[in-house]
Design a protein around this motif. Structure first.
Motif, PDB file in Angstrom:
ATOM      1  N   ASP A   1       0.836  -1.449  -0.087  1.00  0.00           N
ATOM      2  CA  ASP A   1      -0.110   0.004  -0.004  1.00  0.00           C
ATOM      3  C   ASP A   1       0.976   1.049  -0.081  1.00  0.00           C
ATOM      4  O   ASP A   1       0.389   2.296   0.061  1.00  0.00           O
ATOM      5  CB  ASP A   1      -0.825   0.001   1.239  1.00  0.00           C
ATOM      6  CG  ASP A   1      -1.927  -1.214   1.196  1.00  0.00           C
ATOM      7  OD1 ASP A   1      -2.282  -1.425  -0.012  1.00  0.00           O
ATOM      8  OD2 ASP A   1      -2.212  -1.593   2.180  1.00  0.00           O
ATOM      9  N   HIS A   2       2.113   1.114  -0.174  1.00  0.00           N
ATOM     10  CA  HIS A   2       3.105   2.245  -0.082  1.00  0.00           C
ATOM     11  C   HIS A   2       2.772   3.202  -1.487  1.00  0.00           C
ATOM     12  O   HIS A   2       2.638   2.542  -2.689  1.00  0.00           O
ATOM     13  CB  HIS A   2       4.640   1.733   0.060  1.00  0.00           C
ATOM     14  CG  HIS A   2       5.458   2.857   0.431  1.00  0.00           C
ATOM     15  ND1 HIS A   2       5.830   3.702  -0.611  1.00  0.00           N
ATOM     16  CD2 HIS A   2       6.253   3.064   1.335  1.00  0.00           C
ATOM     17  CE1 HIS A   2       6.744   4.468   0.003  1.00  0.00           C
ATOM     18  NE2 HIS A   2       7.208   4.109   1.139  1.00  0.00           N
ATOM     19  N   PRO A   3       2.948   4.503  -1.247  1.00  0.00           N
ATOM     20  CA  PRO A   3       2.769   5.207  -2.379  1.00  0.00           C
ATOM     21  C   PRO A   3       3.587   5.072  -3.591  1.00  0.00           C
ATOM     22  O   PRO A   3       3.221   5.214  -4.626  1.00  0.00           O
ATOM     23  CB  PRO A   3       2.847   6.867  -1.961  1.00  0.00           C
ATOM     24  CG  PRO A   3       2.908   6.635  -0.440  1.00  0.00           C
ATOM     25  CD  PRO A   3       3.108   5.282  -0.088  1.00  0.00           C
TER      26      PRO A   3
ATOM     27  N   SER B   1       3.747   1.208  -6.906  1.00  0.00           N
ATOM     28  CA  SER B   1       3.388   1.032  -8.259  1.00  0.00           C
ATOM     29  C   SER B   1       4.598   1.572  -9.181  1.00  0.00           C
ATOM     30  O   SER B   1       4.843   0.850 -10.245  1.00  0.00           O
ATOM     31  CB  SER B   1       2.136   1.901  -8.816  1.00  0.00           C
ATOM     32  OG  SER B   1       2.035   1.747 -10.006  1.00  0.00           O
TER      33      SER B   1
END
Length: 123
Positions: free
Chosen positions: A74-76, A79
């Motif tokens: 879920d880290h920014p 992606s």
């Protein structure tokens, strides 16, 4: 270090990977003339990665024994990190080396883990 003119020196090669002057993005010569050594930009990136590996690491994130979703997913940067992994695999699969992509991917991973460790220690 690129030379121009009618007599381009084909013998200049990276002393580490043996990549020729024409195939290296940048070839840097040693300050000493004897024996003269050269290193290409890709080998410099690999060396920088090795030196980074020797630096002290922050505490690692322990895996959750309950099998919960890893918070790094879920880290920014997740992606962007996976895109960098994809670019690295693509470069490696065609034999292009991928040192630049690996260094980028590694830097992102370190930033992601360091940020996660910092957040976990505040809890």
């Amino acid at each position: 270090m690129r030379r121009s003119g009618a007599q381009a020196d084909e013998s200049l090669r990276c002393s580490f990977c043996r990549k020729s002057q024409q195939n290296a993005g940048k070839l840097i010569g040693s300050p000493s003339d004897y024996p003269k050594a050269y290193i290409c930009d890709e080998c410099i990136l690999v060396c920088a990665s090795i030196l980074e590996d020797d630096r002290p690491r922050p505490e690692t994130i322990e895996s959750d024994p309950r099998g919960e979703r890893n918070p790094l997913l879920d880290h920014p940067l997740a992606s962007e990190f996976l895109t960098a992994v994809e670019r690295w695999i693509g470069e490696e699969s065609v034999g292009a080396g991928g040192a630049k992509e690996f260094a980028e991917m590694r830097s992102m991973a370190i930033a992601m883990i360091a940020g996660q460790v910092a957040r976990a220690s505040k809890r």
